[in-house]
Design a protein around this motif. Structure first.
Motif, PDB file in Angstrom:
ATOM      1  N   LEU A  65      46.554 -26.410 -27.588  1.00  0.00           N
ATOM      2  CA  LEU A  65      45.499 -26.965 -28.438  1.00  0.00           C
ATOM      3  C   LEU A  65      45.138 -28.388 -28.030  1.00  0.00           C
ATOM      4  CD1 LEU A  65      46.629 -25.663 -31.962  1.00  0.00           C
ATOM      5  CD2 LEU A  65      44.819 -24.749 -30.481  1.00  0.00           C
ATOM      6  N   GLY A  66      46.100 -29.097 -27.453  1.00  0.00           N
ATOM      7  CA  GLY A  66      45.822 -30.478 -27.076  1.00  0.00           C
ATOM      8  C   GLY A  66      45.390 -30.652 -25.629  1.00  0.00           C
ATOM      9  N   THR A  67      45.359 -29.566 -24.851  1.00  0.00           N
ATOM     10  CA  THR A  67      44.950 -29.670 -23.451  1.00  0.00           C
ATOM     11  C   THR A  67      43.448 -29.903 -23.379  1.00  0.00           C
ATOM     12  OG1 THR A  67      46.642 -28.003 -22.995  1.00  0.00           O
ATOM     13  CG2 THR A  67      45.195 -28.612 -21.194  1.00  0.00           C
ATOM     14  N   ARG A  68      43.033 -30.874 -22.580  1.00  0.00           N
ATOM     15  CA  ARG A  68      41.633 -31.273 -22.529  1.00  0.00           C
ATOM     16  C   ARG A  68      41.033 -31.032 -21.144  1.00  0.00           C
ATOM     17  NH1 ARG A  68      44.824 -34.826 -24.440  1.00  0.00           N
ATOM     18  NH2 ARG A  68      44.653 -36.233 -22.657  1.00  0.00           N
ATOM     19  N   ASP A  69      39.805 -30.537 -21.136  1.00  0.00           N
ATOM     20  CA  ASP A  69      39.033 -30.381 -19.897  1.00  0.00           C
ATOM     21  C   ASP A  69      39.878 -29.724 -18.805  1.00  0.00           C
ATOM     22  OD1 ASP A  69      36.937 -30.483 -18.137  1.00  0.00           O
ATOM     23  OD2 ASP A  69      37.055 -32.643 -17.762  1.00  0.00           O
ATOM     24  N   SER A  70      40.521 -28.629 -19.149  1.00  0.00           N
ATOM     25  CA  SER A  70      41.428 -27.953 -18.221  1.00  0.00           C
ATOM     26  C   SER A  70      41.124 -26.454 -18.191  1.00  0.00           C
ATOM     27  CB  SER A  70      42.888 -28.183 -18.629  1.00  0.00           C
ATOM     28  OG  SER A  70      43.208 -29.563 -18.573  1.00  0.00           O
TER      29      SER A  70
END
Length: 277
Positions: A228-233
């Motif tokens: 949920l906290g992974t960004r632009d991946s």
């Protein structure tokens, strides 16, 4: 682009992803203890992912004194062991993004994903042929090159090999275990917390990560997952892809390449504003 191949550094000229689609400059690095890079004297306690990350930090920071732009990092997983987990390859403001192929073995006692995938790869005829020919053969000269590889199973785990169908045929049962290849005077003790720390970083904090895995590659049967906290991946799987899967083989290859170019353009613009043209 910083290319960390996982073993010794190659002196051959080649341009892996994402160097090729970005038409970028490339720096290739080898790992301590591999090839022509064994410390003397060798302290095996230094063969760990933290030290590998520190080595690459040093390379990146040294390059940043020469080149003002940002660096992309390509961590290509080799064999069963990814040597440079994502959270340890950050270089502060000099990070562009990461293209990664590495397993995520947070519990080395649980290898069902790896063992379940193997029977699905290839045809029944291929399986039967392999079972007939599956008598492991290692020479000292070959095995000695991979002592560091097997030693790193202390942090990154190692997948078992089923040999029940070879009962009565193997001269040395259990010979494929890491302990077989690491000299007895070098202690082996599994330390699972290292890869768990990596996994616990990727899900809530990962940023600009691109995983490109082959669907038939047992080495990534236990892949990293986005959280949920992974960004632009992005987590991609190449249909029918093997250990050498490339983003160019993806159904969404154009979109993946566009993402890499967007990351590169964003970082280049930021570096230009910060450091000047």
């Amino acid at each position: 682009m910083l290319y960390a191949g996982g073993y010794t550094v190659s002196t051959a000229q080649f341009r892996p992803e994402p160097t090729e689609p970005l038409n970028a400059n490339q720096v290739s690095t080898g790992q301590r203890f591999f090839g022509a890079s064994p410390p003397d004297p060798a302290d095996w306690n230094d063969l760990n992912i933290q030290q590998a990350a520190a080595d690459h930090h040093h390379v990146v920071e040294a390059l940043c004194q020469v080149y003002p732009g940002d660096l992309d990092a390509h961590r290509r997983q080799q064999g069963r062991h990814g040597r440079l987990p994502p959270p340890l390859l950050s270089a502060g403001r000099r990070r562009l993004g990461r293209l990664i192929r590495a397993p995520n073995s947070t519990d080395d006692r649980e290898n069902s994903a790896y063992l379940d995938l193997l029977p699905t790869v290839g045809t029944p005829e291929c399986h039967r042929a392999l079972q007939v020919a599956q008598l492991p053969v290692y020479t000292d000269s070959v095995a000695n090159q991979f002592v560091p590889h097997f030693y790193q199973s202390t942090q990154l785990g190692y997948s078992p090999v089923k040999t029940a169908h070879l009962a009565g045929l193997l001269h040395y049962p259990g010979a494929t275990k890491p302990r077989t290849f690491v000299p007895r005077d070098i202690p082996l003790r599994y330390k699972p917390q290292a890869i768990r720390n990596v996994d616990s970083w990727v899900r809530p904090h990962g940023n600009r990560l691109m995983f490109a895995n082959g669907a038939t590659d047992p080495a990534v049967a236990e892949p990293f997952r986005l959280g949920l906290g992974t960004r632009d991946s992005h987590l991609f799987q190449v249909p029918g892809g093997t250990h050498t899967a490339r983003i160019a083989q993806l159904p969404a290859a154009d979109a993946a390449t566009a993402t890499l170019r967007r990351w590169a353009a964003t970082s280049w613009q930021a570096a230009t504003l910060r450091d000047g043209p």
